[in-house]
Structures are given as C-alpha cells and as structure tokens.
Design a protein around this motif. Structure first.
Motif, mmCIF file in Angstrom:
data_model
loop_
_atom_site.group_PDB
_atom_site.id
_atom_site.type_symbol
_atom_site.label_atom_id
_atom_site.label_comp_id
_atom_site.label_asym_id
_atom_site.label_seq_id
_atom_site.Cartn_x
_atom_site.Cartn_y
_atom_site.Cartn_z
ATOM 1 N N PRO A 245 13.271 -2.250 -1.762
ATOM 2 C CA PRO A 245 12.818 -1.091 -0.979
ATOM 3 C C PRO A 245 11.488 -0.516 -1.475
ATOM 4 O O PRO A 245 10.701 0.007 -0.684
ATOM 5 C CB PRO A 245 13.951 -0.070 -1.159
ATOM 6 N N LEU A 246 11.226 -0.640 -2.767
ATOM 7 C CA LEU A 246 9.961 -0.113 -3.294
ATOM 8 C C LEU A 246 8.792 -0.931 -2.751
ATOM 9 O O LEU A 246 7.751 -0.376 -2.382
ATOM 10 C CB LEU A 246 9.962 -0.115 -4.824
ATOM 11 N N VAL A 247 8.977 -2.237 -2.681
ATOM 12 C CA VAL A 247 7.931 -3.114 -2.143
ATOM 13 C C VAL A 247 7.678 -2.762 -0.682
ATOM 14 O O VAL A 247 6.532 -2.668 -0.232
ATOM 15 C CB VAL A 247 8.347 -4.599 -2.271
ATOM 16 N N ASP A 248 8.756 -2.524 0.044
ATOM 17 C CA ASP A 248 8.653 -2.209 1.476
ATOM 18 C C ASP A 248 7.957 -0.871 1.730
ATOM 19 O O ASP A 248 7.522 -0.611 2.840
ATOM 20 C CB ASP A 248 10.054 -2.164 2.107
ATOM 21 N N GLN A 249 7.902 -0.019 0.700
ATOM 22 C CA GLN A 249 7.354 1.327 0.896
ATOM 23 C C GLN A 249 5.971 1.499 0.265
ATOM 24 O O GLN A 249 5.519 2.611 0.006
ATOM 25 C CB GLN A 249 8.341 2.364 0.340
ATOM 26 N N LEU A 250 5.296 0.363 0.063
ATOM 27 C CA LEU A 250 3.979 0.370 -0.564
ATOM 28 C C LEU A 250 2.881 0.183 0.488
ATOM 29 O O LEU A 250 3.049 -0.578 1.430
ATOM 30 C CB LEU A 250 3.946 -0.808 -1.553
ATOM 31 N N THR A 251 1.741 0.858 0.304
ATOM 32 C CA THR A 251 0.585 0.649 1.192
ATOM 33 C C THR A 251 -0.076 -0.682 0.834
ATOM 34 O O THR A 251 0.160 -1.233 -0.230
ATOM 35 C CB THR A 251 -0.484 1.743 0.966
ATOM 36 N N GLY A 252 -0.952 -1.180 1.688
ATOM 37 C CA GLY A 252 -1.790 -2.328 1.338
ATOM 38 C C GLY A 252 -2.667 -1.906 0.166
ATOM 39 O O GLY A 252 -3.238 -0.822 0.195
ATOM 40 N N GLY A 253 -2.730 -2.726 -0.861
ATOM 41 C CA GLY A 253 -3.490 -2.359 -2.070
ATOM 42 C C GLY A 253 -2.676 -1.535 -3.051
ATOM 43 O O GLY A 253 -3.153 -1.181 -4.124
ATOM 44 N N GLY A 254 -1.427 -1.235 -2.676
ATOM 45 C CA GLY A 254 -0.573 -0.378 -3.508
ATOM 46 C C GLY A 254 -0.086 -1.064 -4.782
ATOM 47 O O GLY A 254 -0.061 -2.294 -4.875
ATOM 48 N N ARG A 255 0.279 -0.254 -5.770
ATOM 49 C CA ARG A 255 0.734 -0.749 -7.074
ATOM 50 C C ARG A 255 2.121 -0.206 -7.417
ATOM 51 O O ARG A 255 2.410 0.960 -7.169
ATOM 52 C CB ARG A 255 -0.202 -0.298 -8.204
ATOM 53 N N ILE A 256 2.941 -1.058 -8.028
ATOM 54 C CA ILE A 256 4.218 -0.606 -8.591
ATOM 55 C C ILE A 256 4.173 -0.897 -10.095
ATOM 56 O O ILE A 256 3.907 -2.032 -10.497
ATOM 57 C CB ILE A 256 5.427 -1.361 -7.999
ATOM 58 N N VAL A 257 4.412 0.125 -10.905
ATOM 59 C CA VAL A 257 4.481 -0.070 -12.355
ATOM 60 C C VAL A 257 5.938 0.134 -12.751
ATOM 61 O O VAL A 257 6.523 1.195 -12.467
ATOM 62 C CB VAL A 257 3.548 0.910 -13.091
#
Ligand code: SAH
Length: 222
Positions: free
Chosen positions: A168-180
C-alpha cells in the motif's frame, strides 16, 4: 514549522547545537535543511520528565507503550535519505513521541503521521499542537495500510522495522516519490530507500539499525 521562536533560545539550545555538531555533522549528515531542523526541534519536549536530562544523548529513549523515540542520528539519516523538498507532502508511519514528525514538519509542506497506539497518538497530538507544529496531522491506524485518504505522498518514512515493503505504501507514492524503511528480521534491520520513477521501483541499501517492529496487516504479527 512555525514553532515558537523561543525554541532557539531555550535551555536545550546549547545541548541541541552540540548534538548537531557531534552526532550529526561529524557522522556525515550533510543536508543543511535537515541539520537546521534538528537544531530547532526541542527534543526534551518529546520525552518523559525522567528522561529530560538525557534528551540530547546519542541514543533512543523509552516512551510509553513499550516504544522508543529514535536516536537523533537515525532521525536525521532518514530525513536526509528522503530528500524532502519544501513543497513535499510527507507520510510518517510510527508517530511514537511525535519528535520525527516535528523535524519533518520543518522540511516538507505537510506531514501526516500514523500511530497504532491511540495513547501515543493522543499524546503526540497534544504535544505537537502545544509546540505550534500546525502542518502535522496525527492519525491512529495501522500504518502498513498507508493513508489512502490523503495519498499520494512525495516521501514516506517508516519508523519501525518491517519484514517487507508494504505494497500500500508503494501504491500511495507520487512519481519520483521516496520510501525510507528499515527492512529485515525483528531485531535488526538495514535501512532501505525505494524510489518510484517511470513506473519502476529502485532500491538502495544503507547501514544497519535496530527498530521496534512494524506491526500490522502488511507487517509483523502482534
Ligand atoms: N518516530 C518516533 C519513533 C517511533 S518508534 C519518534 O520520533 O518518537 C515506532 C513507532 O511505530 C511506535 O510508536 C509503534 O507503536 C509504531 N508502530 C508500529 N507498527 C505500526 C503500524 N503498523 N502503524 C502505525 N504505527 C506503528
């Protein structure tokens, strides 16, 4: 953001500046916006009365519900990896004391932070509001589901150790977005940064850390 001006002149100020020099700058934190944010947030306000004198120690500290406030270096390191721009919408999973959310509020446009323990969420809400962090919203929920209602986010920081990257975190990311996110077994993780660009997720790995477990639908079982 917009926290009281007294922050920089209060009694914690000298300890805070020493922390920035000795624990952050000396260990490779180079992002000046992150260093400035860490120099402004009064960490002593986010710990219990008994822990106040240890607020600028180079360690995590206990908070209620058997959880911890992260070590200052860890907060700065994650913020630096997330490359947060002034206009960014940020999601944090694992509010805990609210300390990292306060740091993030200086870096981005707005911060949504999710905590699974209602008592911690309540305390963090009161604290952040009292200190004037007006661009932070605290939510009580399972953060492994993200926060669909307010998605998408430019940066997502997970402050608890995960088994795998919650989809779900991946699905809620903008283009260019980062998850740490710290990833690995329950008692020790490797910090990972995922960047979502042109439909592709790229992973970079960084050093070893020890976080409390991320518990939820897309995390560890209780
Ligand atoms: N960022 C915090 C430290 C967080 S410690 C600070 O600055 O103080 C990790 C927190 O993540 C704990 O409070 C824990 O209760 C919370 N947590 C664990 N799993 C969670 C989940 N699925 N959703 C939301 N919060 C979670």
């Amino acid at each position: 953001m917009k926290a009281s001006e007294s922050e920089s002149t209060d009694s914690g100020s000298a300890a805070r500046h020493a922390m920035v020099q000795q624990q952050l700058r000396a260990r490779g934190i180079r992002d000046e916006r992150v260093l400035a944010a860490m120099a402004q947030v009064p960490r002593e306000e986010f710990v219990s009365e008994e822990c106040r004198s240890a607020a600028y120690q180079d360690s995590s500290l206990p908070i209620d519900c058997g959880q911890t406030i992260s070590q200052p270096f860890t907060v700065a390191f994650m913020c630096q990896l997330a490359s947060i721009g002034e206009g960014d919408r940020v999601l944090e999973i694992g509010t805990g004391s609210g300390y990292a959310a306060a740091v993030l509020s200086h870096l981005g446009h707005s911060v949504d932070t999710v905590e699974r323990y209602p008592a911690l969420a309540q305390q963090a809400t009161e604290r952040l509001s009292r200190l004037g962090y007006s661009n932070v919203r605290v939510h009580t929920a399972d953060g492994t589901e993200g926060l669909r209602r307010y998605a998408p986010f430019d940066a997502i920081l997970v402050a608890a150790g995960a088994r795998t990257l919650p989809q779900p975190l991946v699905d809620q990311l903008t283009g260019g977005g980062r998850i740490v996110i710290p990833l690995g077994p329950k008692h020790g993780q490797i910090m990972a940064r995922f960047t979502y660009q042109d439909g592709q997720l790229t992973k970079d790995s960084f050093g070893a850390f020890a976080f409390v477990p991320l518990i939820g639908q897309h995390g560890w079982q209780e």
